[in-house]
Write an enzyme that holds these catalytic residues in place. Structure first.
Site, mmCIF file in Angstrom:
data_model
loop_
_atom_site.group_PDB
_atom_site.id
_atom_site.type_symbol
_atom_site.label_atom_id
_atom_site.label_comp_id
_atom_site.label_asym_id
_atom_site.label_seq_id
_atom_site.Cartn_x
_atom_site.Cartn_y
_atom_site.Cartn_z
ATOM 1 N N GLY A 83 0.899 -1.334 -0.009
ATOM 2 C CA GLY A 83 0.062 -0.005 -0.008
ATOM 3 C C GLY A 83 1.059 1.213 -0.162
ATOM 4 O O GLY A 83 0.564 2.184 -0.804
ATOM 5 N N TRP B 10 2.176 1.767 -3.531
ATOM 6 C CA TRP B 10 1.424 2.129 -4.295
ATOM 7 C C TRP B 10 1.302 3.616 -4.378
ATOM 8 O O TRP B 10 1.131 3.954 -5.526
ATOM 9 C CB TRP B 10 -0.006 1.589 -3.918
ATOM 10 C CG TRP B 10 -0.899 2.001 -4.998
ATOM 11 C CD1 TRP B 10 -1.510 1.522 -5.990
ATOM 12 C CD2 TRP B 10 -1.989 3.081 -4.535
ATOM 13 N NE1 TRP B 10 -2.704 2.078 -6.494
ATOM 14 C CE2 TRP B 10 -2.848 3.251 -5.550
ATOM 15 C CE3 TRP B 10 -2.264 4.278 -3.662
ATOM 16 C CZ2 TRP B 10 -3.704 4.235 -6.026
ATOM 17 C CZ3 TRP B 10 -2.914 5.178 -3.827
ATOM 18 C CH2 TRP B 10 -3.948 4.926 -4.905
ATOM 19 N N HIS B 11 1.595 4.356 -3.423
ATOM 20 C CA HIS B 11 1.525 5.728 -3.154
ATOM 21 C C HIS B 11 2.726 6.366 -4.182
ATOM 22 O O HIS B 11 2.414 7.705 -4.524
ATOM 23 C CB HIS B 11 1.342 6.243 -1.898
ATOM 24 C CG HIS B 11 -0.010 5.981 -1.122
ATOM 25 N ND1 HIS B 11 -0.414 4.904 -0.575
ATOM 26 C CD2 HIS B 11 -0.935 7.024 -1.181
ATOM 27 C CE1 HIS B 11 -1.578 5.071 0.059
ATOM 28 N NE2 HIS B 11 -1.904 6.210 -0.641
ATOM 29 N N GLY B 12 3.821 5.967 -3.974
ATOM 30 C CA GLY B 12 5.006 6.346 -4.797
ATOM 31 C C GLY B 12 5.956 5.674 -4.834
ATOM 32 O O GLY B 12 6.316 4.591 -3.750
ATOM 33 N N PHE C 153 0.073 10.172 -7.878
ATOM 34 C CA PHE C 153 -0.167 8.623 -7.298
ATOM 35 C C PHE C 153 -0.596 7.942 -8.676
ATOM 36 O O PHE C 153 -0.824 6.638 -8.895
ATOM 37 C CB PHE C 153 -0.759 8.395 -6.277
ATOM 38 C CG PHE C 153 -0.377 9.131 -5.077
ATOM 39 C CD1 PHE C 153 1.173 9.450 -4.958
ATOM 40 C CD2 PHE C 153 -0.963 9.761 -4.288
ATOM 41 C CE1 PHE C 153 1.642 9.938 -4.078
ATOM 42 C CE2 PHE C 153 -0.361 10.525 -3.079
ATOM 43 C CZ PHE C 153 0.786 10.705 -2.856
#
Lengths: 473, 386
Positions: free
Chosen positions: A321, A324-326, A473
């Protein structure tokens, strides 16, 4: 195209007028498809072709999964879909990150490798639309969704412009059924949609960009040590900024969808009133947390396995997770911190759940404050562009820079304090409710005044088109 | 025989990620619901909307009337998108004005067109450093036109990471990355900003109004100085003109702005976290680097047949004293011309350019800018050998 831009206002008015002036349902859906691709192409036209190609591939793969007779064949088609989507995401989002880490890794064993810097432009919202599309093939594989026969409907489910570039992550299974029959134009729904768009823009333009972002940017951008007050003010400002920025976008998306007769689920549910971290993740970016739960955590075994394995599952999910953001290790640390929080919470639950004091008011208040503080500390890694800045910030927050600099004006600190206290008060008072219930309970004059005040504040602020944080993102 | 997937999973010791069938319970409850409808608050939305629209229109009209009554007029906002539109109109042979606000306010495009035979493109920007734009033009292999570069030493030699450099860099970045939507927004903004006085992004926004609140700061807080209030208008060509209220001799507005320039042009104290000597050495290094980079950029433009001239525009009063003291000519202007080999026009070297007074110490009035430009043209022609 940003919601807070003049282009969007003109675009939206034209789309809404065209959409509701046409009786034919297939034609209305065609209008939405064209509008969604214009919305996306207005950022970078060539990437609309990429969006179309991944969508068309998933449509075809979905049909193959649906048609496949044996479970082995179904799995193979699913793996193809997962690989196709994740490789797109991997190339555009993580290409340079992987190369840099490979360079670092081989340097540890004495090999000097200079990777080429790939000049890759990240397609806006790729993380979101990849997940929209991926949910379709995953749900067909899981047996909870039938493949659609309409490519146009599937294209619209993936690219529907309100949720296309920054969420919420709308699963095809939630959206496709809404394309079966047309929704009539309901005045209340349409106007409530406009009110939600006003609320979303108010959160973004006035609260996030005007009242909070300046303090957060100055504190995180300052190259020297800061005193504790300024460090905490910057972090708390960012905690509010990211909430209003992202929740504002989601609220706008929900409102815009409603004006067109579509229903998107809540993406935020007053998260800063969370008591505990599992409660936080049931309230923050709900569409992502449920996506990770259903497609990752549960397939990993969820909590139906031994406690150690369940804890590991949580950490794995939050690690991914975070990533996923960066494409940066700071995001990974942010994810791992949340994973650790969830594990600690689970241990505490096992140890103390049956105690009489565990559910009394004081404990709940303390747990709520501790949740907010821990979440804010984790935001340091989310916002800081590298570990040097993150370490400096944490050192400042915990009193290591007693002789550091003070850089925020009294006005900026008052802004942060007022907005934060207001935000937490609203979250606490509505934590077991929702905005629709709250609005229904308010007297009519209060709804009118609040709506007018938000609209006036947006006009006064003039929304200088700051991009939404989650666009990256 | 075991499937490829099973073997693959086993070999890599993958968890049951994606390879496990959902349980019956999951199929019923774990999957997404097929139908969902948001609740709509059951209130009289039609009536509320009408009242909200009336309030918003009335409040906007009242605010517009008020800001006009206190001296504001409609003008465009000088954002990165407007700058980009002008940058896009640069052709290989264009005459381009770059640099800071003096090159922006003090140059009349009509007079320059009359004198130079081409209408210059205005790319100078308020509080901006000209170097990022110069470097970008140098990188543009097609450009071999003429550059008129305004030099205010504190801005031109601003180190990387400071607001003047960032202003220029952001504008250049927007030019290279402007999306069709951003471009369209600028065109939609034109008719609005040209008619509505309160649409003033660096002056009348909620953030600006909050900044005006007289709240004292903590002793020792490193708070940036205030920027000057509204004193000029710009048009679609980015021609900036000082408003009458500011140009009027002895006006309160001009006096207020004069007092704002002083802290703005005063060097900030060195940061507490770096030893002073180390900091000064860094600044010296950055300035040295700017000399070298400027010379290199100019060399590239000249190699393609392009030309450049530096111009020091008039300034006066306490601001001139401050600039002359902190950024003396012999340490900034003279070495710049020497290192780049470019011609320069320092206004005070020429009697016909010297007699101008800047009402707020930094810029010429709209009327004086026309006369100044007329007188500047022969000097430009001589310097550029036109």
């Amino acid at each position: 195209m940003l919601f807070n831009s003049l282009t969007f206002i003109v675009f939206f008015v034209i789309v809404v007028m065209l959409y509701w002036s046409i009786a034919s349902w297939p034609l209305r859906k065609n209008i939405l498809v064209v509008a969604s691709y214009i919305f996306y192409g207005a950022w970078n036209p060539p990437f609309a072709a990429l969006l179309f190609s991944t969508t068309a591939m998933d449509f075809w793969l979905g049909r193959q999964i649906g048609k496949a007779k044996g479970s082995r064949a179904k799995r193979a088609w699913l793996v193809a879909s997962v690989c196709m989507n994740l490789s797109m995401l991997g190339f555009f989002k993580y290409g340079n990150f992987l190369l840099q880490n490979f360079q670092w890794l081989v340097a540890r064993v004495g090999i000097i490798y200079q990777p080429p810097h790939l000049d890759i432009l990240l397609p806006v919202g790729i993380s979101f639309y990849t997940f929209h599309s991926l949910s379709y093939t995953l749900d067909i594989y899981r047996g909870v969704l039938q493949p659609t026969r309409s490519l146009r409907d599937f294209i619209l489910a993936v690219s529907f412009f309100p949720q296309l570039v920054a969420g919420p992550i709308v699963r095809a299974g939630d959206f496709l059924p809404q394309l079966v029959r047309p929704q009539p134009l309901r005045t209340g729904q349409f106007l409530w949609g406009l009110a939600l768009m006003t609320l979303g823009l108010f959160e973004k333009i006035v609260l996030a960009d005007t009242l909070l972002s300046g303090s957060a940017d100055r504190v995180f951008g300052y190259a020297g040590p800061l005193v504790a007050l300024d460090s905490w003010a910057g972090v708390i400002a960012f905690a509010g900024q990211i909430f209003f920025d992202f929740a504002g976008y989601s609220t706008c998306a929900i409102g815009a969808a409603l004006t067109l007769g579509f229903h998107l689920k809540d993406n935020f549910r007053f998260p800063y009133a969370a008591i505990g971290f599992s409660d936080f993740w049931r309230r923050w970016h709900i569409s992502l947390s449920t996506f990770l739960r259903d497609y990752l955590y549960i397939p990993l075994g969820g909590n139906q396995v031994r406690p150690f394995r369940a804890a590991l599952n949580l950490v794995i999910v939050m690690f991914l997770g975070g990533l996923w953001h960066g494409a940066a290790w700071t995001f990974v640390v942010w994810g791992l911190l949340h994973g650790s929080y969830l594990v600690i919470e689970r241990i505490c639950r096992i140890l103390f759940e049956d105690r009489s004091w565990a559910n009394n008011l004081a404990t709940r208040i303390l747990a709520g404050v501790a949740t907010y503080a821990a979440v804010s500390i984790a935001w340091v890694y989310f916002r800081a562009s590298d570990f040097t800045i993150a370490s400096r910030m944490l050192a400042g927050m915990f009193g290591q820079h007693a002789h550091g600099d003070a850089i925020l004006s009294t006005r900026e600190m008052l802004q942060v304090a007022f907005v934060t206290v207001g935000m937490i008060s609203v979250h606490c008072s509505l934590r077991d409710s929702n905005i629709e219930t709250a609005v229904a309970r308010l007297p009519r004059w209060a709804v009118t005044a609040a709506w007018a005040l938000m609209a006036c504040a947006i006009i006064l602020t003039q929304g200088a088109s700051n991009a939404f944080i989650y666009f990256q993102f | 025989m075991r499937s490829f997937i099973s073997n693959f999973k086993e070999r890599l010791r993958l968890p049951r990620l994606f390879f496990r069938k959902p349980s019956r319970a999951e199929q019923i409850h774990g999957g997404p619901p097929m139908e969902f409808e948001r609740p709509i608050p059951p209130i009289q939305w039609r009536g509320i909307t009408v009242v909200v629209v009336v309030i918003v229109i009335a409040a906007s009209a009242a605010w517009e009337l008020y800001v006009r009554s206190i001296g504001y007029g409609p003008t465009l906002n000088d954002g990165e998108d407007l700058w980009t539109l002008r940058r896009r109109s640069v052709t290989p042979e264009s005459v381009v004005i770059i640099g800071d606000s003096r090159g922006w306010y003090d140059v009349d495009l009509d007079e320059m067109e009359k004198g130079l035979g081409k209408r210059p493109i205005q790319l100078a920007m308020g509080g901006g450093c000209g170097y990022p734009v110069l470097a970008d033009l140098a990188k543009d292999e097609t450009f071999h036109g003429t550059i008129i570069c305004s030099v205010v030493p504190r801005l031109f030699f601003a180190p990387p990471g400071t607001p003047p450099m960032e202003r220029g860099e952001k504008a250049v970045k927007r030019f290279h990355s402007q999306t069709p939507a951003q471009r369209a927004s600028q065109y939609f903004a034109f008719p609005l900003e040209e008619r509505v006085a309160f649409l003033k992004q660096e002056e009348l926004t909620l953030a600006d109004l909050l900044q005006r609140l007289p709240i004292p700061n903590r002793p020792g807080a490193l708070v940036p100085p205030r920027l000057p209030p509204y004193f000029g208008t710009i048009d679609r060509e980015r021609r900036a003109r000082m408003i009458e209220e500011c140009a009027r001799p002895g006006s309160e507005l001009a006096k207020r702005i004069q007092q704002i320039w002083i802290p703005l042009f005063t060097p900030p104290p060195p940061p507490s976290y770096i030893p002073r000597e180390q900091f000064m050495a860094k600044i010296g290094e950055a300035i040295g680097g700017r000399f070298r980079d400027t010379a290199a950029a100019i060399e590239k433009i000249r190699a393609r047949g392009g030309k450049i001239v530096f111009v020091r525009f008039p300034h006066s009063g306490g601001l001139k004293e401050l600039e002359d003291r902190d950024t003396p000519r012999e340490k900034t202007w003279d070495p710049l011309l020497k290192m780049t080999g470019a011609p320069g026009i320092y206004y005070s070297d020429f009697p016909d350019l010297s007699g101008f007074n800047c009402p707020e110490w930094s810029h010429l009035s709209a009327g004086d800018s026309v006369e100044f430009s007329k007188r500047l043209v022969p000097h430009l022609r001589a310097a550029l050998k036109m």
